[in-house]
Design a protein around this motif. Sequence first.
Motif, PDB file in Angstrom:
ATOM      1  N   LEU A 254       0.819  -1.224   0.000  1.00  0.00           N
ATOM      2  CA  LEU A 254       0.000   0.000   0.000  1.00  0.00           C
ATOM      3  C   LEU A 254       0.848   1.268   0.000  1.00  0.00           C
ATOM      4  O   LEU A 254       0.481   2.268  -0.606  1.00  0.00           O
ATOM      5  CB  LEU A 254      -0.935   0.015   1.214  1.00  0.00           C
ATOM      6  CG  LEU A 254      -2.122  -0.920   1.150  1.00  0.00           C
ATOM      7  CD1 LEU A 254      -2.915  -0.867   2.450  1.00  0.00           C
ATOM      8  CD2 LEU A 254      -3.025  -0.566  -0.013  1.00  0.00           C
ATOM      9  N   MET A 255       1.959   1.229   0.679  1.00  0.00           N
ATOM     10  CA  MET A 255       2.816   2.420   0.756  1.00  0.00           C
ATOM     11  C   MET A 255       3.836   2.460  -0.369  1.00  0.00           C
ATOM     12  O   MET A 255       4.732   3.301  -0.371  1.00  0.00           O
ATOM     13  CB  MET A 255       3.529   2.467   2.113  1.00  0.00           C
ATOM     14  CG  MET A 255       2.571   2.554   3.290  1.00  0.00           C
ATOM     15  SD  MET A 255       1.479   3.999   3.226  1.00  0.00           S
ATOM     16  CE  MET A 255       2.622   5.297   3.539  1.00  0.00           C
ATOM     17  N   GLY A 256       3.715   1.580  -1.347  1.00  0.00           N
ATOM     18  CA  GLY A 256       4.635   1.556  -2.470  1.00  0.00           C
ATOM     19  C   GLY A 256       5.921   0.810  -2.116  1.00  0.00           C
ATOM     20  O   GLY A 256       6.071   0.286  -1.019  1.00  0.00           O
ATOM     21  N   ILE A 257       6.827   0.767  -3.034  1.00  0.00           N
ATOM     22  CA  ILE A 257       8.107   0.096  -2.842  1.00  0.00           C
ATOM     23  C   ILE A 257       9.175   1.170  -2.706  1.00  0.00           C
ATOM     24  O   ILE A 257       9.381   1.958  -3.638  1.00  0.00           O
ATOM     25  CB  ILE A 257       8.403  -0.861  -4.016  1.00  0.00           C
ATOM     26  CG1 ILE A 257       7.337  -1.963  -4.041  1.00  0.00           C
ATOM     27  CG2 ILE A 257       9.806  -1.446  -3.905  1.00  0.00           C
ATOM     28  CD1 ILE A 257       7.398  -2.881  -5.225  1.00  0.00           C
ATOM     29  N   GLU A 258       9.790   1.197  -1.562  1.00  0.00           N
ATOM     30  CA  GLU A 258      10.765   2.231  -1.259  1.00  0.00           C
ATOM     31  C   GLU A 258      11.909   2.216  -2.272  1.00  0.00           C
ATOM     32  O   GLU A 258      12.470   1.165  -2.568  1.00  0.00           O
ATOM     33  CB  GLU A 258      11.324   2.026   0.148  1.00  0.00           C
ATOM     34  CG  GLU A 258      12.161   3.184   0.621  1.00  0.00           C
ATOM     35  CD  GLU A 258      12.544   3.025   2.076  1.00  0.00           C
ATOM     36  OE1 GLU A 258      11.773   2.439   2.843  1.00  0.00           O
ATOM     37  OE2 GLU A 258      13.638   3.483   2.429  1.00  0.00           O
ATOM     38  N   GLY A 259      12.197   3.370  -2.827  1.00  0.00           N
ATOM     39  CA  GLY A 259      13.293   3.497  -3.774  1.00  0.00           C
ATOM     40  C   GLY A 259      12.967   3.068  -5.186  1.00  0.00           C
ATOM     41  O   GLY A 259      13.819   3.123  -6.064  1.00  0.00           O
ATOM     42  N   SER A 260      11.709   2.656  -5.445  1.00  0.00           N
ATOM     43  CA  SER A 260      11.384   2.189  -6.799  1.00  0.00           C
ATOM     44  C   SER A 260      11.180   3.342  -7.777  1.00  0.00           C
ATOM     45  O   SER A 260      11.377   3.180  -8.970  1.00  0.00           O
ATOM     46  CB  SER A 260      10.142   1.305  -6.781  1.00  0.00           C
ATOM     47  OG  SER A 260       9.016   2.034  -6.336  1.00  0.00           O
ATOM     48  N   ILE A 261      10.776   4.497  -7.282  1.00  0.00           N
ATOM     49  CA  ILE A 261      10.609   5.686  -8.120  1.00  0.00           C
ATOM     50  C   ILE A 261      11.299   6.848  -7.427  1.00  0.00           C
ATOM     51  O   ILE A 261      11.042   7.101  -6.247  1.00  0.00           O
ATOM     52  CB  ILE A 261       9.120   6.045  -8.324  1.00  0.00           C
ATOM     53  CG1 ILE A 261       8.413   4.969  -9.107  1.00  0.00           C
ATOM     54  CG2 ILE A 261       8.970   7.379  -9.022  1.00  0.00           C
ATOM     55  CD1 ILE A 261       6.950   5.265  -9.348  1.00  0.00           C
ATOM     56  N   PRO A 262      12.176   7.555  -8.145  1.00  0.00           N
ATOM     57  CA  PRO A 262      12.791   8.732  -7.507  1.00  0.00           C
ATOM     58  C   PRO A 262      11.731   9.805  -7.251  1.00  0.00           C
ATOM     59  O   PRO A 262      10.913  10.099  -8.120  1.00  0.00           O
ATOM     60  CB  PRO A 262      13.826   9.191  -8.523  1.00  0.00           C
ATOM     61  CG  PRO A 262      13.470   8.535  -9.796  1.00  0.00           C
ATOM     62  CD  PRO A 262      12.636   7.340  -9.482  1.00  0.00           C
ATOM     63  N   LEU A 263      11.714  10.338  -6.038  1.00  0.00           N
ATOM     64  CA  LEU A 263      10.749  11.381  -5.695  1.00  0.00           C
ATOM     65  C   LEU A 263      11.303  12.745  -6.089  1.00  0.00           C
ATOM     66  O   LEU A 263      12.516  12.955  -6.106  1.00  0.00           O
ATOM     67  CB  LEU A 263      10.454  11.330  -4.195  1.00  0.00           C
ATOM     68  CG  LEU A 263       9.829  10.028  -3.709  1.00  0.00           C
ATOM     69  CD1 LEU A 263       9.676  10.047  -2.191  1.00  0.00           C
ATOM     70  CD2 LEU A 263       8.473   9.802  -4.366  1.00  0.00           C
ATOM     71  N   PRO A 264      10.405  13.686  -6.407  1.00  0.00           N
ATOM     72  CA  PRO A 264      10.884  15.031  -6.778  1.00  0.00           C
ATOM     73  C   PRO A 264      11.513  15.731  -5.576  1.00  0.00           C
ATOM     74  O   PRO A 264      11.136  15.478  -4.439  1.00  0.00           O
ATOM     75  CB  PRO A 264       9.606  15.740  -7.228  1.00  0.00           C
ATOM     76  CG  PRO A 264       8.491  14.953  -6.668  1.00  0.00           C
ATOM     77  CD  PRO A 264       8.976  13.554  -6.464  1.00  0.00           C
ATOM     78  N   ASN A 265      12.474  16.605  -5.856  1.00  0.00           N
ATOM     79  CA  ASN A 265      13.111  17.386  -4.791  1.00  0.00           C
ATOM     80  C   ASN A 265      12.147  18.437  -4.281  1.00  0.00           C
ATOM     81  O   ASN A 265      11.342  18.984  -5.038  1.00  0.00           O
ATOM     82  CB  ASN A 265      14.377  18.059  -5.320  1.00  0.00           C
ATOM     83  CG  ASN A 265      15.416  17.028  -5.708  1.00  0.00           C
ATOM     84  OD1 ASN A 265      15.493  15.961  -5.111  1.00  0.00           O
ATOM     85  ND2 ASN A 265      16.206  17.346  -6.716  1.00  0.00           N
ATOM     86  N   LYS A 266      12.225  18.745  -2.981  1.00  0.00           N
ATOM     87  CA  LYS A 266      11.341  19.765  -2.383  1.00  0.00           C
ATOM     88  C   LYS A 266      11.870  21.145  -2.671  1.00  0.00           C
ATOM     89  O   LYS A 266      12.983  21.407  -2.809  1.00  0.00           O
ATOM     90  CB  LYS A 266      11.223  19.550  -0.883  1.00  0.00           C
ATOM     91  CG  LYS A 266      10.431  18.312  -0.584  1.00  0.00           C
ATOM     92  CD  LYS A 266      10.248  18.173   0.911  1.00  0.00           C
ATOM     93  CE  LYS A 266       9.419  16.929   1.197  1.00  0.00           C
ATOM     94  NZ  LYS A 266       9.204  16.746   2.636  1.00  0.00           N
TER      95      LYS A 266
END
Length: 158
Positions: free
Chosen positions: A146-158
């Motif tokens: 449910l919370m996704g797979i950590e590190g599978s998609i790079p998140l945008p920078n804040k």
Amino acid sequence: MTEQRLNTLKEKLSNFNLQYTDVNGTPSITIPNENLLDVCNILKQDLQFDQCRDAVGVDRFTKKNRFEIIYNLYSIPFKERLFIRVEIDGKNPESQSLTSVWASTNWYEREAYDMIGIKFTGHPDLRRVYMPEDYEYFPLRKDFPLMGIEGSIPLPNK
């Protein structure tokens, strides 16, 4: 659907091993995966189901025939709806593309591929819709966290 049209439908499709059910007054047919394209050509050509209004992929998370595709067909001349269901093996989730029968299935099949991982042979442009092309997971499978797979998609920078 009138009784006469339902009998005509059963007669035209009598060569196939189909299961008929009724979903709240709307007929539904379960089609073996290997007969999908042949049955749909008959539904369009002979029975005038001229529109595919929707199609969804379903992960039932069962040992046998884990996946399912449900197509929502409509006949404009007869003002009738018909659901067709195709059960798909979980080890090799693959089905025939219906884009040669109804062009509108192009997007629906791409979405089912992207979210569930069902491949459609003969699809003219089977690419991911929402997820990156190189993403190796399918987010609407029931075994996807449910919370996704950590590190599978790079998140945008804040």
